[in-house]
Every structure is written in structure tokens, then in C-alpha cells.
Design an enzyme around this catalytic site. Structure first.
Site, short mmCIF file in Angstrom:
data_model
loop_
_atom_site.label_atom_id
_atom_site.label_comp_id
_atom_site.label_asym_id
_atom_site.label_seq_id
_atom_site.Cartn_x
_atom_site.Cartn_y
_atom_site.Cartn_z
N SER A 1 0.85 -1.13 -0.04
CA SER A 1 -0.12 -0.21 0.16
C SER A 1 0.91 1.36 0.04
CB SER A 1 -0.90 -0.13 1.22
OG SER A 1 -2.09 0.62 0.73
N ASP B 1 -7.82 -6.41 -6.47
CA ASP B 1 -7.82 -5.07 -5.75
C ASP B 1 -8.02 -3.80 -6.69
OD1 ASP B 1 -7.23 -3.06 -4.00
OD2 ASP B 1 -4.96 -2.98 -4.35
N HIS C 1 -6.17 -6.64 -2.23
CA HIS C 1 -5.49 -5.61 -1.62
C HIS C 1 -4.38 -6.25 -0.79
CE1 HIS C 1 -3.72 -1.51 -0.74
NE2 HIS C 1 -3.98 -1.64 0.27
#
Length: 497
Positions: free
Chosen positions: A222, A411, A468
Site C-alpha cells: 500500500s 484490488d 489488496h
């Protein structure tokens, strides 16, 4: 070093409830419960149902007298019952590092020695946010433990401590259990972040000289797509200048990361269209916002300052428009509906991590409140978000530092298409050869678990049936990915080993 201490998991349950976001400001603005005048970070934290009373952890200034810059204070601990392995056998550590170049900032970390061999590589894991602690990854992705439905801990058979000695860090200052006595210790850019992490690693290897010779890898997901390039570049440059303890940096792995923000924001309409989330007409309409995003992103890169916040607003408008169409879609995993404001239920984090027994076992001060996602850290890093951190990576590749970019294909926020786009656009000596590389199968247990493109030190892996958080959705594939990559065997992906 403090004396060792163990405690039972029958009464101690640790969990962390922040999602490591690609960058989540606009992701929550479609919820009508939040007034438009509220700050971006306030909307984020309220959406998480994790709105701390303090903007970030502050300890009264009378604590300053005990602050020794550059000092590590670490203790051994055990999450297992007394009948289990001893603390010494487990090699589990928690500690604080007093940051130089700060008024009184202390960085909290976990360190888990390899379950198999202390000669395994040392891996540091960085969670995103910015401002979200490392405990989500530790307990729900690739740490030694998982949290069960009845709030007990079990071994994670696919924890990355199966293949490495792994460090989880709460950073920047104000994240998780990290704290200060002065607001000026908040960091605002990757220079401050990478300085703190580099200084921590220098102190860590000084305290643990037995691991200095081990290979070292930087990993994360991330917003760590920002942290990792900056830290790796800092380590590589200092190694070449023979400054400090030589850190045996061999590679970096960025999972579902935000690295080249302008490219990744601009790819949203294309990814949403390819996955049937929006129509062609809707994609064309949303794409009209791209030129303004691109223009302001370029101004941010050249001028910096508040124009970078303007660029963020302009580029977030693209994602906001998609969210207004897809409704309750889980934007971390497009196979699912969003259940609750975060799309995953992590609501018990602050209650559990603020248990006095838990804090005592970890060496955390009694009066310290666990901060899962810091509003102050988030706001402090706003001007950093639209900066392109890909610029640090070609130099690392030219020096032979391995780089793995991996993405769960489901994601939306940090989608594989945007990551592949910036990887292909990266200007380095192997660019043409990488772009022409064949797509290979990544095989786990006899089945295709993903697809791989690679050339020289660069590899891009798209992981099937994952969102994700790849290690949470595909734990076995994630562990095999790490092992093969660190062992130089990822190219043999068509072999089920």
C-alpha cells in the site's frame, strides 16, 4: 536489555484493525454521514470507526529527561501459554527505538526470529496508511499468528517467519504504539521517514550483530510503495559511501503499492471498465478528469508544497466518480460487497491493544493509548502522496538490487494494471527487455496461482484470487512467492516446488 517475560494467550488477545491503504482519503467520501466540512483524515478515521481522542500519542514532557537519542530498549515476550515453547526458543522481541533528530520520538517494533534458521534473511515489513500500524499485517497477513473468531491466537502456518527473521515497525512517529512528547516530531515526507527507518536499522543491527551478515529485504504494501523506494535508496547510497553498519540489502518487494501516484490514479477508469464495474460511456466521462489530474501532478512534482494537496484533490476526483457508480463494492476486493464502513470488520482493535496486560508484556507504558490510524500522521503526509517515488528505483536496479512488484488482481485501489503501467514506463537499462519478457505461470500446488513477467533484477507478479492484502487472501502463495524470490528461484515459476 530488559529481562524476558512470557504470558498466556488465554487472556491476552492482540489485534490491529487498520487497513494498510493505498491511499484512502477519497475512498470514504461517498458515505453521506460525514459532513463535507470535515477534514480528509477525519473522514478516513471516522469511516474506520477508529477516531482517537488524541491526534497521535503524546507523553507529557516530564518524560523527556529519560530520552536518549539512538537508544534501543527491547524485551523478549511470548504470546503462547506457559506450557508452550520458552521465550528463548521462540526469539520473539518487542522494543522501542529513540529516534535521533527528534525531540522525544520513540518507534515501536516487533521482531520475530525465523522458526527454521537464524541464518534466514532479515525482512522488514512496512504497513501503509500513511499512519496505520503494523499489527494488521502481523496478525492477519504474514506474521507468526492469526486471530480466530473466538478471539484466541493460533500459529500462522504461512507466516513469513517460516522463511525469514521479520521486523514489523509502527512508523512514522505517532503510528500504532510509536509516540513522542512533541508534535514537531511528526514527519511530512519520505526524507524524514527514510532517515528514521535507516537510523532504526543501524541501531537494530548494532543490538543484534548476529544478523548483520544475513541478506536483508524491505517489504510492505500500500502506502509502503512510497516508503520502500526511499528507504532502499538511502541504504544503498550509504552502503556505497561506507557509512554506518553495512546493511546487506539484496532486494525490495512492493505489494499492491502506491508508488507512481499520477499514473496509478489515471488508470482507474480503464481498470474499472475492464472489470465490468462501469460502462464505456461512464469510463469516457470519468476520463475527462485525467488531464487536470496530470497537470496538477506535474506541478506538484516540480514545485512541491500545497500544490501537491491540490493535485491530490484533482486526482481523487477520478476515484470518487467511480465510487459514486459502484456503490457498496469492496474497493479492496472487487469480488465482494463492502460490509461496514471499512469493508472488513476490524472493530475490536483499540480495546484489545489497550489491555494493560498486553501493554505490560510488550514494554509499552501504561498511560500510552494504542493509535491504530493516526489522524495527525495522515494529515502531515498529505503533500507527500502525489510525489512519484519510482524515481529512486532505476538506480537500485542498475546496482543489482532485486525488485519484486506483486499485486492481487482483484484490488481496485492499488490495482495491478496501474502498477504494471508504471513498472513498464520506468526508464532503466532493462526496460525494453522487461517489457518484451514472456508471461510465465506462477504455480503453487500444481495450479496456476498467478502470472509473472521478469528480466534481470525486476519481477512483476499478478496473484490470482487476491485483493489488496495478498498474504491474507493467498497465504501459501505469498509465502512461496517470498521464498522463491529471495532464493533466486522465482523465474522457475512453472515448476511446482
Amino acid at each position: 536489555m530488559a529481562s524476558s517475560k512470557s504470558f498466556s494467550i488465554l487472556s491476552l488477545l492482540l489485534f490491529f484493525a487498520s487497513v494498510s491503504f493505498c491511499y484512502a482519503t477519497s475512498r470514504f467520501t461517498h458515505h453521506p454521514a460525514f459532513p463535507p466540512q470535515s477534514s480528509k483524515a477525519e473522514r478516513l478515521i471516522r469511516s474506520l470507526n477508529l477516531f482517537p481522542k488524541e491526534t497521535f500519542n503524546i507523553i507529557d514532557s516530564d518524560h523527556l529527561h529519560s530520552f536518549v537519542p539512538g537508544q534501543i530498549v527491547e524485551k523478549n515476550f511470548s504470546f503462547l501459554a506457559h506450557s508452550g515453547p520458552s521465550v528463548e526458543d521462540l526469539g520473539h522481541h518487542a522494543g522501542y527505538y529513540s529516534l535521533p533528530h527528534s525531540k522525544a520520538a520513540r518507534m515501536f517494533y516487533f521482531f520475530f526470529e525465523s522458526r527454521k534458521n537464524k541464518n534466514d534473511p532479515v525482512v522488514i515489513w512496512l504497513t501503509g496508511g500513511p499512519g496505520c500500524g503494523s499489527e494488521l499485517a502481523l496478525f492477519y497477513e504474514n506474521g507468526p499468528f492469526h486471530i480466530t473468531k473466538n478471539l484466541s491466537l493460533t500459529w500462522n502456518d504461512y507466516g513469513w517467519d517460516q522463511a525469514s527473521n521479520i521486523i514489523f515497525v509502527d512508523q512514522p512517529t505517532g503510528t500504532g504504539f510509536s509516540y513522542s512528547s512533541d508534535n514537531s516530531d511528526l514527519r511530512h515526507d519520505e526524507t524524514g521517514v527514510s532517515n528514521d527507518l535507516y537510523n532504526f536499522l543501524q541501531a537494530f543491527f548494532k543490538a543484534h550483530p548476529e544478523f548483520v551478515k544475513n541478506e536483508f529485504y524491505i517489504t510492505g504494501e500500500s502506502y509502503a510503495g512510497h516508503y520502500i523506494p526511499a528507504l532502499a535508496s538511502r541504504i544503498n547510497q550509504n552502503n556505497k559511501m561506507k557509512k554506518g553498519i553495512h546493511i546487506n540489502l539484496k532486494g525490495i518487494a512492493i505489494g499492491n503499492g502506491l508508488t507512481n501516484s499520477p499514473i496509478q490514479y489515471e488508470i482507474y477508469p480503464e481498470f474499472a471498465l475492464q472489470n465490468g464495474l462501469i460502462t464505456k460511456n461512464e469510463s469516457d466521462d470519468i476520463s475527462k478528469l485525467i488531464p487536470n489530474c496530470d497537470k496538477k501532478a506535474k506541478a506538484c512534482e516540480s514545485r512541491g508544497g500545497t500544490i501537491c494537496e491540490d493535485a491530490l484533490d484533482a486526482c481523487e476526483a477520478i476515484f470518487d466518480r467511480i465510487l459514486s457508480i459502484v456503490g457498496d463494492l469492496n474497493y479492496y476486493d472487487i469480488r465482494k460487497k463492502c460490509v461496514g464502513p471499512l469493508c472488513y470488520d476490524f472493530s475490536n482493535v483499540e480495546k484489545l491493544l489497550n489491555e494493560e496486560k498486553v501493554k505490560s508484556a510488550l514494554g509499552v507504558r501504561k498511560e500510552l493509548k494504542y493509535v491504530s490510524c493516526s489522524r495527525a500522521v495522515y494529515d502531515a503526509m498529505l503533500q507527500d502522496t502525489m510525489r512519484n517515488l519510482e524515481v529512486f528505483l532505476p538506480g537500485l536496479l542498475e546496482d543489482g538490487i532485486k525488485m519484486l512488484v506483486y499485486n492481487g488482481e482483484k484490488d481496485l485501489i492499488c490495482n495491478w494494471l496501474g502498477n504494471l503501467r508504471w513498472v513498464n514506463a520506468m526508464n532503466w537499462s532493462g526496460q525494453k527487455a522487461f517489457r518484451a519478457s514472456p508471461t510465465l505461470k506462477f504455480v503453487v500446488d500444481g495450479a496456476e496461482a498467478g502470472t509473472l513477467n521478469s528480466y534481470g533484477p525486476l519481477a512483476f507478479l499478478k496473484v490470482h484470487d487476491a485483493g489488496h492484502m495478498v498474504p491474507m487472501d493467498q497465504p501459501k502463495a505469498a509465502l512461496q512467492m517470498l521464498e522463491r524470490w529471495m532464493g533466486g528461484k522465482l523465474m522457475n515459476s512453472t515448476l511446482d516446488n
